[in-house]
Design an enzyme around this catalytic site. Structure first.
Site, PDB file in Angstrom:
ATOM      1  N   HIS A   1       0.724  -1.218  -0.314  1.00 53.76           N
ATOM      2  CA  HIS A   1       0.080  -0.186  -0.109  1.00 53.76           C
ATOM      3  C   HIS A   1       1.256   0.944  -0.192  1.00 53.76           C
ATOM      4  CE1 HIS A   1      -4.600  -1.613   0.923  1.00 53.76           C
ATOM      5  NE2 HIS A   1      -3.916  -2.401   0.341  1.00 53.76           N
TER       6      HIS A   1
ATOM      7  N   ASP B   1      -4.191   6.849   2.987  1.00 54.16           N
ATOM      8  CA  ASP B   1      -5.021   5.458   2.687  1.00 54.16           C
ATOM      9  C   ASP B   1      -6.167   5.799   2.759  1.00 54.16           C
ATOM     10  OD1 ASP B   1      -5.553   2.588   2.470  1.00 54.16           O
ATOM     11  OD2 ASP B   1      -3.475   2.559   1.684  1.00 54.16           O
TER      12      ASP B   1
HETATM   13  C1  U2F Z   1      -1.919  -6.380  -2.163  1.00 50.79           C
HETATM   14  O1  U2F Z   1      -1.498  -6.707  -3.106  1.00 50.79           O
HETATM   15  P1  U2F Z   1       0.379  -7.428  -3.480  1.00 50.79           P
HETATM   16  O2  U2F Z   1       0.570  -5.916  -3.217  1.00 50.79           O
HETATM   17  O3  U2F Z   1       0.276  -8.489  -3.114  1.00 50.79           O
HETATM   18  O4  U2F Z   1       0.258  -6.915  -5.009  1.00 50.79           O
HETATM   19  P2  U2F Z   1       0.269  -5.888  -6.300  1.00 50.79           P
HETATM   20  O5  U2F Z   1      -0.898  -5.277  -6.250  1.00 50.79           O
HETATM   21  O6  U2F Z   1       0.526  -6.425  -7.076  1.00 50.79           O
HETATM   22  O7  U2F Z   1       1.290  -5.274  -5.740  1.00 50.79           O
HETATM   23  C2  U2F Z   1       2.651  -5.926  -5.774  1.00 50.79           C
HETATM   24  C3  U2F Z   1       3.686  -4.854  -6.784  1.00 50.79           C
HETATM   25  O8  U2F Z   1       4.888  -5.438  -5.960  1.00 50.79           O
HETATM   26  C4  U2F Z   1       5.772  -5.819  -7.281  1.00 50.79           C
HETATM   27  C5  U2F Z   1       4.986  -5.179  -8.217  1.00 50.79           C
HETATM   28  C6  U2F Z   1       3.517  -4.611  -7.348  1.00 50.79           C
HETATM   29  O9  U2F Z   1       3.765  -3.097  -7.981  1.00 50.79           O
HETATM   30  O10 U2F Z   1       5.682  -4.707  -9.555  1.00 50.79           O
HETATM   31  N1  U2F Z   1       6.999  -6.816  -7.419  1.00 50.79           N
HETATM   32  C7  U2F Z   1       8.099  -6.220  -7.442  1.00 50.79           C
HETATM   33  O11 U2F Z   1       8.553  -5.577  -8.211  1.00 50.79           O
HETATM   34  N2  U2F Z   1       8.906  -7.688  -7.608  1.00 50.79           N
HETATM   35  C8  U2F Z   1       8.495  -9.302  -7.137  1.00 50.79           C
HETATM   36  O12 U2F Z   1       9.340  -9.832  -7.645  1.00 50.79           O
HETATM   37  C9  U2F Z   1       7.270  -8.799  -7.011  1.00 50.79           C
HETATM   38  C10 U2F Z   1       6.400  -7.948  -6.913  1.00 50.79           C
HETATM   39  C11 U2F Z   1      -2.964  -7.088  -2.611  1.00 50.79           C
HETATM   40  F1  U2F Z   1      -3.219  -8.695  -2.146  1.00 50.79           F
HETATM   41  C12 U2F Z   1      -4.008  -6.685  -3.391  1.00 50.79           C
HETATM   42  O13 U2F Z   1      -5.146  -7.706  -3.136  1.00 50.79           O
HETATM   43  C13 U2F Z   1      -4.485  -5.527  -3.936  1.00 50.79           C
HETATM   44  O14 U2F Z   1      -5.006  -5.438  -5.339  1.00 50.79           O
HETATM   45  C14 U2F Z   1      -3.286  -4.715  -4.238  1.00 50.79           C
HETATM   46  C15 U2F Z   1      -3.617  -3.056  -3.844  1.00 50.79           C
HETATM   47  O15 U2F Z   1      -4.001  -2.898  -3.115  1.00 50.79           O
HETATM   48  O16 U2F Z   1      -2.419  -4.809  -2.664  1.00 50.79           O
END
Ligand code: U2F
Length: 452
Positions: A20, A118
């Site tokens: 976030h 947020d």
């Molecule tokens: C929560 O989601 P996450 O943080 O699990 O996943 P994403 O929204 O897809 O964001 C992951 C970010 O981490 C980066 C990627 C994304 O910007 O580019 N990343 C990276 O740079 N290298 C890696 O090896 C792995 C990831 C939640 F679980 C979701 O349900 C929500 O939709 C989200 C947004 O609120 O937050």
């Protein structure tokens, strides 16, 4: 430079869990560059601040971090359920943030004139009202999940509160191909969880905010965006962040630092031939699904890059090790760059919103294995609304289901069709962030709000 005096003060209240705070900081850095006369105080836990600021080479003179306590009792032992820590944090958050905001006012000598937070923090709406300043909540998911939280009361009236099912959501504009089972938990079932209560409250408060900002672009889901525009005072789509520099890493570990050389390795691969696999920053799929996916990769032979936390050898079939695989395994990938690379042909994802948007920006079709929250809804949007990806058959990763999905996207005409549809969305995303595009204009409105 440091010379210009600062005349305005904006406090930014960031949620320290998951991914976030990163996207919020990247928005704040853009605002700070556009409004050098504004001091931005970035308030979150010391742990989150340390991770974000130590790694970010882009910190500006008018952005400063302030720590808020994590709210954990002294004898707290980190359990495997992160929700417990989130609960403690939230309980103490209003008071802790207020105190840290006072510290920031004392340090800058400027009263806070605007609160950016947020969207989870609905209580910041009350703070803003009391302080008589604007409130700009930032939603880190997509527009569709935002709408179902804003319309939770309506959905409950129509569908009851006894849980999921196949009933359609066609009473919401743009939702005729969606059903109850696609909703995040906490809307029609499990209403009492702390997160469900928080999101319900949030949905009720957001229409009162000065503006709601989102990492998205209007053209990605126009019907849903129009409903949200009618619900909010202002709905500012200011993304995709990944297409707008500066875009520092939205999550802890370092970005742009490609120790593994996976980008160079991608240069040696054929166009649209490589599978990129990542389940985001929160989820760890069960070992049997990881093992099934590894076997699918071995058997099908598709080259891959896998963002994998932990020891991959624990899930590989007997006789295999890291070196024997036709791919790269890293604990953290330069995801935005990987998805922008022309050799990347499919993204196996948990359907976190940032991942989906980055995949659209890179024009890469998706194979979806959602786990919780907005992820189901995001998968359905990818499949049914946009036609730019597929779910794994049966919902769980098995070897045959994974091979089938990989072949569909990488080898068959369905994959080609998805790529064609993606080209359209990708262009719209690019236009949105360019001069006078919808996201560029929305960003200017946001600058106006924070500098008033
Ligand atoms: C929560 O989601 P996450 O943080 O699990 O996943 P994403 O929204 O897809 O964001 C992951 C970010 O981490 C980066 C990627 C994304 O910007 O580019 N990343 C990276 O740079 N290298 C890696 O090896 C792995 C990831 C939640 F679980 C979701 O349900 C929500 O939709 C989200 C947004 O609120 O937050």
């Amino acid at each position: 430079g440091n010379s210009k005096p600062q005349t305005h003060h904006v406090a930014v209240l960031a949620f320290p869990f998951g991914s976030h705070a990163g996207p919020l900081l990247s928005l704040v850095l853009r605002l700070a560059a556009a409004a050098p006369q504004v001091a931005f105080s970035f308030l979150t836990t010391s742990k989150a601040n340390a991770a974000l600021f130590s790694k970010s080479p882009l910190s500006l003179h008018n952005v400063k971090a302030y720590n808020v306590p994590d709210g954990l009792p002294d004898d707290f032992v980190l359990s495997c359920n992160p929700e417990v820590a989130v609960g403690f944090f939230l309980k103490a958050a209003p008071e802790n943030f207020m105190r840290s905001l006072k510290d920031a006012e004392a340090a800058t000598g400027l009263r806070v004139g605007c609160l950016v937070s947020d969207a989870f923090f609905w209580f910041v709406g009350d703070m803003a009202e009391e302080m008589k300043v604007p409130w700009v909540p930032v939603w880190t998911g997509g527009p569709r999940s935002l709408l179902v939280h804003v319309d939770t009361d309506l959905i409950r009236q129509r569908l009851g509160t006894s849980g999921g099912g196949k009933q359609t959501l066609d009473f919401l504009p743009g939702f005729s191909r969606f059903q109850m089972d696609d909703l995040p938990e906490g809307i029609v079932g499990k209403l009492e969880s702390p997160l469900a209560t928080l999101l319900h409250k949030m949905g009720q408060k957001l229409p009162k905010a000065t503006a709601v900002a989102i990492n998205s672009f209007e053209e990605v889901d126009p019907e849903v965006v129009n409903v949200l525009k009618s619900r909010f005072q202002k709905f500012l789509n200011v993304g995709p962040f990944s297409l707008i520099p500066p875009s520092p890493s939205p999550s802890p570990p370092p970005l742009l630092n490609d120790e593994s050389g996976c980008l160079e390795w991608l240069d040696t691969q054929k166009p649209a031939s490589v599978a990129y696999i990542s389940f985001g920053s929160v989820v760890t799929p069960p070992p049997h699904e990881l093992a099934a996916f590894a076997e699918a990769l071995i058997e099908s032979g598709f080259p891959f890059i896998w963002s994998f936390r932990g020891n991959i050898e624990e899930i590989l079939p007997k006789g295999y090790d890291k070196m024997s695989l036709n791919g790269k395994i890293l604990s953290w990938a330069p995801q935005v760059q990987v998805l922008q690379h022309s050799s990347t042909g499919v993204f196996v994802t948990h359907c976190g919103w940032n991942s989906i948007l980055e995949s659209i920006a890179g024009g890469v079709p998706m194979i979806c294995r959602p786990f919780f929250g907005d992820q189901n809804l995001n998968m359905r949007t990818v499949e049914a609304a946009w036609g730019i990806g597929v779910g794994v058959e049966g919902g769980l990763i098995t070897k045959p289901a994974a091979i089938k999905a990989l072949e569909l996207v990488l080898k068959q005409k369905e994959g080609e069709e998805m790529r064609e549809k993606l080209k359209v969305l990708q262009n719209l995303a690019q236009q949105a962030v360019e001069w006078n595009g919808s996201s560029a204009q929305a960003f200017n409105s946001l600058v106006e709000i924070v500098t008033k």
